[in-house]
Design a protein around this motif. Structure first.
Motif, PDB file in Angstrom:
ATOM      1  N   LEU A 227     -28.694  62.773  37.604  1.00  0.00           N
ATOM      2  CA  LEU A 227     -29.802  61.842  37.177  1.00  0.00           C
ATOM      3  C   LEU A 227     -30.808  61.727  38.263  1.00  0.00           C
ATOM      4  O   LEU A 227     -31.973  61.747  38.291  1.00  0.00           O
ATOM      5  CB  LEU A 227     -28.946  60.458  36.871  1.00  0.00           C
ATOM      6  CG  LEU A 227     -28.510  60.396  35.632  1.00  0.00           C
ATOM      7  CD1 LEU A 227     -27.753  58.939  35.347  1.00  0.00           C
ATOM      8  CD2 LEU A 227     -29.438  60.595  34.652  1.00  0.00           C
ATOM      9  N   VAL A 228     -30.257  61.538  39.740  1.00  0.00           N
ATOM     10  CA  VAL A 228     -30.940  61.347  40.715  1.00  0.00           C
ATOM     11  C   VAL A 228     -31.818  62.561  41.266  1.00  0.00           C
ATOM     12  O   VAL A 228     -32.986  62.824  41.075  1.00  0.00           O
ATOM     13  CB  VAL A 228     -30.311  60.769  42.039  1.00  0.00           C
ATOM     14  CG1 VAL A 228     -31.033  61.031  43.543  1.00  0.00           C
ATOM     15  CG2 VAL A 228     -29.747  59.612  42.113  1.00  0.00           C
TER      16      VAL A 228
ATOM     17  N   LEU B 106     -38.768  65.555  38.174  1.00  0.00           N
ATOM     18  CA  LEU B 106     -39.600  64.788  37.223  1.00  0.00           C
ATOM     19  C   LEU B 106     -40.798  64.258  37.736  1.00  0.00           C
ATOM     20  O   LEU B 106     -41.828  64.338  37.355  1.00  0.00           O
ATOM     21  CB  LEU B 106     -38.828  64.068  36.067  1.00  0.00           C
ATOM     22  CG  LEU B 106     -37.827  64.952  35.057  1.00  0.00           C
ATOM     23  CD1 LEU B 106     -37.269  63.836  34.111  1.00  0.00           C
ATOM     24  CD2 LEU B 106     -38.635  65.619  34.318  1.00  0.00           C
ATOM     25  N   SER B 107     -40.436  63.144  38.788  1.00  0.00           N
ATOM     26  CA  SER B 107     -41.526  62.414  39.340  1.00  0.00           C
ATOM     27  C   SER B 107     -42.274  63.149  40.467  1.00  0.00           C
ATOM     28  O   SER B 107     -41.818  64.002  40.872  1.00  0.00           O
ATOM     29  CB  SER B 107     -40.664  61.057  39.930  1.00  0.00           C
ATOM     30  OG  SER B 107     -39.882  61.456  40.857  1.00  0.00           O
TER      31      SER B 107
END
Lengths: 358, 178
Positions: free
Chosen positions: A350-351, A357-358
């Motif tokens: 997830l990290v 993505l960001s």
């Protein structure tokens, strides 16, 4: 194969001519690493282990061989070399001992010991010592089965059982690091870390820290290192596989066991604890000035210090806690280490995804 | 007793945290020994219930292994505990009965002078009759006192005659098997 060129720089220092042939450089590099890095560090840790254990148990520890007993490891080594074998050793036992020791020391070739001292740096480097650890467990099992003693049979089977249960969480913890680095190369894994502790992989996010703990403990399970050494302990199975070995064979076996512990600590330092990264841009400055040997030495010292501290922490934990029963070790590996490893993998994914993505 | 998923997860997490805390505390205990400033008379033992630290059996952790107790009403006399005991401290004699006991465990002796409290016998016990209690102080000056007998005692002649009669009835299908 520029990987072996660092050896020639050392050979020049010894007054030898420039050697270009890879067939000479590769064995020389392996022998150099074994004789000047692995053997001395194993001697130092064996001595520290005995002294620290003696302190914990309010004893004196080795104090006869040399000042404060610093030559105790050498004394033990030479004494064991002189010993005659106590029983008939079958050819299959000799064979398995030789083969599994060879499999173990083949990992010297993939040992990461500095930015320039990398013999094999491929996309799958991280997994090579890991598979070697499994091969060693299998070899130890077959060594035990070929011994025709009850201690050997039980010890051998237990070593293999432990290794299978410890392999899964260790593998998953390794993948957590690869996710963050985007690569399984030694150089790539260290490149994303910095010299300061906060920029190490282990402290980059909580999931990587869980992965570090899981990796360390599953290493103890996988390689049967105290306190997870029920497969090879003397009170439990009267020494297990080692019970039937003596003299030179015992030296070979014990040295191999120590080397695997050391290997695990080095890999953990490289994966999670910043590896050989030096602070204050020392490595860049030294490269510009062309002081290659000094850079080798400093990086090696950095890595060795981290590994030694890690080994001492494990010894500390092992000496103040009771030895774990063998079925409890496997239970622990499947029901505690594996879920936590998977949890760390989900978190790390997830990290990593968030970062993309960001 | 079947527990909910949530309470299982909570107790699992509690166990893990308890284990980590225990290891950390034992590591801290060792620090004074490194510097040589330790006091050998100071009590550092964790969780042994004794009058000095004013602990009772109720303070023991839930899975602590005290003296063994066998509920003879539930014991099936299968002898698994006898077979698995690493120190052979359990002795079982049983024979089939035809009354409501079904199996008459005449001898079930545990020699606590040999027992090492490994807990394997309780793990293999299929009917779950053999369990660790929280009783821990079992020392005795005489070896003979260390043997705990849970058996129903030897079978009497009248009992054996009754069983034989009943078995004969069962074989003749006059009565249903219990």
């Amino acid at each position: 194969m520029n990987a072996f060129l660092w050896v020639s720089s050392w050979l020049e220092g010894f007054g030898l001519e420039q050697v270009e042939s890879i067939w000479i450089l590769a064995p020389l590099g392996l022998i150099f690493i074994f004789l000047f890095i692995i053997v001395p560090s194993s001697m130092i840790v064996a001595y520290l282990d005995r002294k620290v254990t003696a302190d914990f148990q309010a004893r004196v520890g080795p104090n006869r061989a040399g000042p404060a007993g610093v030559f105790q490891s050498w004394a033990d080594f030479f004494k064991l070399l002189q010993k005659d074998r106590n029983s008939e050793v079958s050819w299959s036992e000799e064979l398995w001992l030789a083969i599994h020791t060879m499999a173990l020391y083949s990992t010297v070739a993939v040992l990461p010991l500095g930015s320039l001292m990398l013999l094999v740096d491929t996309d799958m480097s991280v997994f090579l010592p890991f598979w070697a650890a499994l091969v060693v467990a299998l070899g130890t099992m077959l060594l035990g089965l070929s011994q025709k003693t009850v201690a050997g049979w039980y010890g051998g089977i237990r070593v293999a059982t432990q290794a299978i249960s410890g392999a899964f969480p260790a593998l998953v913890a390794m993948i957590c690091v690869g996710l963050r680095a985007g690569s399984f190369r030694w150089s790539g894994l260290v490149a994303i870390q910095g010299a300061a502790p906060l920029s190490w992989t282990a402290f980059s996010n909580p999931f990587q820290f869980i992965a570090l703990i899981v990796f360390l403990v599953s290493g103890l399970v996988l390689l049967a290192i105290p306190p997870m050494d029920a497969a090879l302990s003397s009170p439990d199975v009267s020494g297990g596989v080692a019970a039937h070995l003596s003299g030179r064979r015992l030296v070979l076996f014990k040295m191999g066991r120590f080397y695997s512990f050391y290997l695990w600590a080095v890999i953990a330092s490289v994966l999670f604890l910043g590896g050989w990264k030096l602070p204050f841009e020392i490595s860049e400055n030294l490269l510009e000035q062309g002081k290659i040997q000094l850079l080798h030495f400093l990086e090696l010292c950095c890595l060795m210090t981290k590994s030694l501290i890690l080994i001492l922490l494990v010894i500390w934990g092992a000496r103040v806690n009771p030895r774990t029963r063998v079925d409890q070790i496997t239970d622990f590996a499947w029901t505690v280490l594996s879920p936590f490893a998977l949890f760390a993998l989900i978190g790390a994914s997830l990290v990593a995804g968030w970062g993309v993505l960001s | 007793m079947r527990r909910s998923v949530f309470s299982s997860v909570v107790s699992y997490a509690k166990d893990v945290i308890w284990g980590m805390r225990s290891i950390f505390k034992s590591c801290l205990t060792a620090i004074p020994y490194l510097s040589g400033k330790h006091d050998l008379t100071k009590e550092v033992t964790e969780q042994y219930p004794d009058p000095i630290s004013s602990k009772t059996p109720d303070d023991l952790p839930p899975r602590s292994r005290g003296m063994l107790n066998n509920d003879i009403e539930r014991c099936s006399g299968c002898r698994d505990c006898e077979a698995y005991c690493p120190v052979t401290c359990i002795r079982v004699e049983a024979e089939p009965a035809t009354d409501e006991t079904q199996i008459w465990v005449s001898i079930f002796d545990i020699d606590f002078s040999k027992c090492m409290f490994c807990g394997i016998c309780t793990e293999v016990c299929a009917p779950g009759s053999l369990r660790h209690t929280r009783i821990y102080g079992g020392a005795s000056p005489r070896l003979s006192d260390m043997v705990a007998s849970f058996g129903r005692g030897p079978v009497t002649e009248t009992q054996r005659a009754k069983w034989a009669e009943r078995r004969k009835q069962i074989e003749d299908e006059k009565v249903r098997l219990i």
